[in-house]
Design an enzyme around this catalytic site. Structure first.
Site, PDB file in Angstrom:
ATOM      1  CB  SER A 144      39.928  16.843  90.165  1.00  0.00           C
ATOM      2  OG  SER A 144      40.006  17.903  89.676  1.00  0.00           O
ATOM      3  CG  ASP A 272      38.533  13.312  82.757  1.00  0.00           C
ATOM      4  OD1 ASP A 272      38.019  14.979  82.668  1.00  0.00           O
ATOM      5  OD2 ASP A 272      38.767  13.512  83.844  1.00  0.00           O
ATOM      6  CG  HIS A 300      36.410  15.651  85.566  1.00  0.00           C
ATOM      7  ND1 HIS A 300      38.127  15.240  85.880  1.00  0.00           N
ATOM      8  CD2 HIS A 300      36.397  16.430  86.846  1.00  0.00           C
ATOM      9  CE1 HIS A 300      38.155  16.651  86.284  1.00  0.00           C
ATOM     10  NE2 HIS A 300      37.754  16.937  87.362  1.00  0.00           N
TER      11      HIS A 300
END
Length: 348
Positions: A144, A272, A300
């Site tokens: 991320s 996502d 995600h």
């Protein structure tokens, strides 16, 4: 898709393909126990970061190394961190996680925090690892926010300027402005509120003590209702950006994809909830050294699959496969003094 862009082989279990289910499942499932030693790594500017070294460590000084960079407000306790460090350790790798400033057990010293484009600490750590273990294969993985940071670092430093052999990037918000806007809608607001609450809890005592150069009171901070508001009021002024949009423009790594010279694997899910649809269509095509695998589902940093009669992490399995592949193709070259040309040609 051309040869660089591939469909990931991730398949969600029946009934568990929803983007939010996949995003939240890792927090509900058992995660590996990871024993780790903490090292305080002093930084050139007088601050520090906390490193978590997974145990047991290989005895060989030339054992391959995986260094993990977590996501926004992540840590060693994040489910993906446990799975990836456990996987790497099981393959005989020396595995560690770098906590971004203030994300470990102690607040950082300087009147600043961390952000998506802050590459200096990772660059320093990788250099330190190269000094300690000069003959080891070194791979970095960014999740991320850590993934965006890692793409930016690799693109800016180039194949010869970074003591790194390859990189893995997972669910990276490569267009920070678009991702901040996406988190303002629908169920994604739940994630935004969670992240915003964590950021505020850490920042309030620092504001109250007067250690931060911000014209902001704890009450003002509490009133911020979005990550974009937080970046406008805290992240940007604290780190030298004009405003949130200036920060997003200068820190987003997507426009730099075409400049990557190292082997890199990028894993992304089309559904996502942190990202706008068709995220990669807006970026330059990466070079052949980069392999982008896009799954239809996965959420995600989710990627939970059904395998061998139970739910498990496809993400950890896929990363393990890549580590083994790179170890097989790069280790002999890496152990040859002066040999660096393999970095540009080994592929993702």
């Amino acid at each position: 898709m051309d040869a660089t862009w591939q469909v990931a082989d991730f398949r969600p279990p029946p009934g568990l393909s929803n983007r939010h289910v996949q995003t939240l499942l890792p927090r509900c499932l058992p995660r590996p126990s990871v024993a780790a030693d903490t090292e305080i790594l002093e930084l050139p500017d007088g601050d520090f970061v906390e490193l978590a070294w997974s145990h047991p460590c290989p005895e060989r000084a030339d054992a391959p190394i995986l260094v993990l960079f977590h996501g926004l407000e992540g840590s060693l306790d994040s489910p993906y961190a446990r799975h990836l460090l456990h996987t790497a350790g099981g393959l005989g790798w020396r595995a560690l996680l770098m906590h971004f400033r203030g994300c470990g057990a102690s607040p950082n010293r300087l009147p600043r925090a961390y952000h998506s484009g802050d590459t200096a600490d990772a660059y320093w750590l990788i250099g330190q690892l190269a000094h300690r273990y000069p003959r080891a294969l070194r791979v970095a993985a960014g999740i991320s926010l850590g993934g965006n940071m890692l793409v930016k670092l690799v693109a800016e430093q180039g194949g010869e300027g970074l003591a790194l052999d390859a990189a893995i990037v997972v669910s990276a918000p490569l267009d920070l402005s678009a991702c901040a806007d996406t988190l303002r809608h629908g169920f994604a607001r739940v994630y935004e509120r969670h992240l915003l609450g964590s950021l505020k809890r850490k920042m309030i005592p620092r504001l109250a003590s007067g250690e931060l150069p911000l014209s902001l009171t704890p009450r003002d901070l509490e009133a911020l209702s979005s990550l974009r508001d937080y970046d406008e009021a805290v992240t940007a002024p604290l780190h030298g950006f004009a405003d949130a949009e200036d920060y997003y423009r200068r820190a987003s790594a997507g426009p730099l994809l075409g400049q990557i010279e190292l082997p890199m694997l990028i894993l992304h899910a089309d559904d996502d909830p942190f990202m706008p649809p068709a995220l990669f269509q807006h970026f330059p095509a990466p070079p052949p050294s980069v392999r982008v695998e896009v799954a239809r589902h996965g959420g995600h940093v989710g990627f939970v699959e059904w395998r061998q009669g139970r739910l498990g992490s496809w993400l950890a399995r896929r990363v393990g496969q890549q580590l083994q592949a790179w170890q097989a193709t790069m280790s002999a070259l890496h152990s040859t003094p002066g040999s660096v040309s393999h970095k540009k040609s080994a592929g993702g």
